[in-house]
Design an enzyme around this catalytic site. Structure first.
Site, mmCIF file in Angstrom:
data_model
loop_
_atom_site.group_PDB
_atom_site.id
_atom_site.type_symbol
_atom_site.label_atom_id
_atom_site.label_comp_id
_atom_site.label_asym_id
_atom_site.label_seq_id
_atom_site.Cartn_x
_atom_site.Cartn_y
_atom_site.Cartn_z
ATOM 1 N N ASP A 1 0.992 -1.486 -0.433
ATOM 2 C CA ASP A 1 0.053 -0.061 -0.275
ATOM 3 C C ASP A 1 0.815 1.607 0.468
ATOM 4 O OD1 ASP A 1 -2.661 1.197 -0.252
ATOM 5 O OD2 ASP A 1 -2.834 0.356 1.159
ATOM 6 N N ASP B 1 -9.665 4.206 -3.764
ATOM 7 C CA ASP B 1 -10.451 2.830 -2.853
ATOM 8 C C ASP B 1 -11.850 2.379 -3.645
ATOM 9 O OD1 ASP B 1 -8.522 2.346 -1.948
ATOM 10 O OD2 ASP B 1 -9.359 2.271 0.279
#
Ligand SMILES: *[C@@H]1O[C@H](CO)[C@@H](O)[C@H](O)[C@H]1NC(C)=O
Ligand SMILES: *[C@@H]1O[C@H](CO)[C@@H](O)[C@H](O)[C@H]1NC(C)=O
Ligand SMILES: *[C@@H]1O[C@H](CO)[C@@H](O)[C@H](O)[C@H]1NC(C)=O
Ligand SMILES: *[C@@H]1O[C@H](CO)[C@@H](O)[C@H](O)[C@H]1NC(C)=O
Ligand SMILES: *[C@@H]1O[C@H](CO)[C@@H](O)[C@H](O)[C@H]1NC(C)=O
Length: 496
Positions: free
Chosen positions: A154, A219
């Site tokens: 990430d 996202d």
């Protein structure tokens, strides 16, 4: 074979190995096709433990998801203790994963699954657990020792570029190197490296040098607005996807939130046809039959997992908007691409009302006028006859999708008006019968006898939608450009 021939063969193989490595370092055998499986994030966020993971594996089997091809079980954020141990290693949460990660992965792998884990390129993960910045080698080893075969990495808590001066490329590279070094040291298969890079700095232009999948957008959320935003952004970068490198459109939301049945079908179709990894992430204890029927549509999954064609579908006409319009609420509506069994077409109704959707075959690079195509509906699971020149899907629901497979079925039937070789049209119009508007054009034009349907200037017979023999190796592809250069031509013919 003469000695000289053998010698050059050996040299050729050596050079091939070296060059293939240089030009495509990460074609290392893993992640050729998009991976299918489960990820915990959308369904559970941080609310995860070892019992849940085992239950997910059990249900993936009993619900038929494993048999449909979903053979990964991936942990996302929040599995660790907040601090590293005295040796500096990440440790699993001592309460929620009290049996230990190694034990957990063994139990899941015993059932036939692969297992994946999550990490972060910065100081902390997005939920505040230890990140791998400046600990890449150490953490790669931990994940590997725990038994994991995939790492999602990430972008939270990354130090400012003005401090470390290495840009996003440089932030992801050390973990890529660590994974490869570790595989070489241990003689094991490298972990799949999935860059969770949110589309920053045009990750789709460079991530294939480091890993096998890269997140192209922010996202996902379980609503149509989010799905449509993600489709819009990805519609412009479909060329980045091929074997060993995938645009990752994010974890699936099928079964979640406000997405209705038609929207979920559209979501799943777009993800599958753009060759995104497909990770289910919904509560499996109460998943509906409707959601399951979407996730296990074998004809859609087959396109995603096509073993011969690795490329994505792309828009050929925007529909609602003019071509090339960037519109998060109304992305491109008419898409096509190649597959091992013919041309794949996706029609997406981005409007808030049902509508008929028509495309002309000359609009797609993979279809031809003058040919006839059999039409397979990949959601209705029906053969819908044949079509020439154009196809119309009636009553496509609001936010709904039509997924078709078109297979060449020979020359078009006699008598379709206007004839493609109408002399009045061919002298006036470059495109003959495919000129926009001409399809509705002059009736009753009878072409002279000598001009009827035997035009040999165009190669009508080469089927399109058929991949070239060598779709896979960028090395061979780039070499083919130089194959008339003597030394390189030797290499080309030996290697490719
Ligand atoms: C995992 O732990 C359980 C419970 O402690 C034990 O029964 C089992 O044998 C272990 N399994 C593996 C594969 O290590
Ligand atoms: C789509 O791209 C635009 C422009 O780069 C960006 O601002 C936006 O956040 C992206 N959308 C998503 C969902 O990532
Ligand atoms: C399944 O159960 C969860 C937790 O109770 C709930 O939030 C979710 O809405 C349920 N899903 C369905 C499809 O009923
Ligand atoms: C192509 O057709 C074969 C035979 O029906 C099938 O097994 C395969 O899954 C299909 N492939 C794709 C990409 O649709
Ligand atoms: C194909 O035929 C089936 C069965 O008649 C029908 O339900 C479906 O809507 C058709 N598909 C298209 C795209 O017209």
């Amino acid at each position: 074979m003469a000695k000289a021939g053998c010698y050059s063969l050996h040299l050729g193989i050596l050079l091939c190995t070296l060059l293939a490595r240089l030009s495509y370092a990460l074609n290392n055998g893993v992640g050729r096709l998009p991976y299918l499986g489960y990820n915990t994030w959308n369904a559970y966020h941080c609310d995860i433990d070892e019992e849940l993971m085992l239950d997910i594996a059990k249900r993936m089997k009993s619900l038929g998801l494993y048999d449909a091809g979903y053979n990964w079980v991936n942990l996302d954020d929040c599995y660790a203790e907040k601090s590293r141990n005295a040796e500096g290693n990440i440790v699993e949460d001592q309460t929620r994963f009290k049996g230990g990660m190694k034990n957990l992965t063994s139990q899941i792998k015993e059932q036939g699954f692969h297992v994946g884990i999550y990490g972060d390129s910065g100081w902390y993960t997005c939920a505040g657990y230890p990140g791998s910045f400046r600990n890449e080698k150490r953490d790669a080893r931990t994940f590997h020792d725990w038994g994991f075969e995939l790492l999602k990495f990430d972008t939270c808590a990354v130090p400012y570029d003005s401090v470390i001066q290495q840009n996003n490329y440089g932030k992801f590279k050390p973990m890529s190197d660590a994974i490869i070094e570790l595989a070489e040291e241990t003689g094991t298969t490298p972990m799949i490296y999935s860059l969770c890079s949110w589309g920053w700095q045009q990750v789709w232009l460079w991530a294939h040098e480091q890993g096998q999948a890269w997140r192209t957008t922010q996202d996902i959320e379980p609503n149509w607005k989010s799905i449509s935003y993600i489709i819009n952004n990805n519609s412009f970068i479909t060329q980045a996807a091929d074997f060993y490198g995938h645009n990752d459109l994010d974890i699936l939301e099928v079964g979640n939130g406000e997405l209705d049945f038609e929207e979920s079908k559209s979501h799943f179709t777009a993800w599958a046809f753009m060759k995104s990894p497909l990770l289910v992430s919904t509560d499996l204890t109460n998943i509906t039959d409707a959601s399951l029927s979407i996730l296990t549509n074998q004809e859609i999954i087959a396109i995603n997992q096509d073993d011969v064609v690795g490329t994505s579908i792309s828009p050929f006409k925007w529909g609602y908007n003019q071509d090339w319009t960037w519109d998060p609420e109304h992305p491109a509506e008419y898409w096509s691409g190649r597959s091992q069994n013919g041309t794949v077409v996706m029609l997406l109704n981005t409007e808030d009302k049902p509508k008929a959707m028509t495309f002309q075959f000359h609009e797609s690079p993979w279809l031809r006028v003058g040919r006839k195509y059999s039409i397979r509906d990949l959601w209705a699971h029906t053969d819908n006859g044949t079509a020439s020149r154009a196809f119309t899907a009636e009553g496509v629901p609001r936010h709904g999708v039509v997924a078709l497979l078109l297979k060449d079925a020979g020359p078009e039937d006699e008598g379709i008006a206007p004839p493609c070789n109408d002399p009045r049209l061919t002298t006036t119009w470059w495109w003959g019968c495919t000129q926009p508007g001409v399809n509705d054009g002059p009736d009753g034009a009878t072409p002279p006898e000598h001009n009827k349907g035997d035009d040999t200037t165009h190669d009508h017979k080469t089927p399109v939608g058929t991949p070239a023999a060598n779709t896979e190796s960028p090395f061979c592809h780039s070499l083919s450009a130089y194959r008339y250069h003597f030394a390189l031509s030797m290499l080309y013919y030996i290697c490719c």
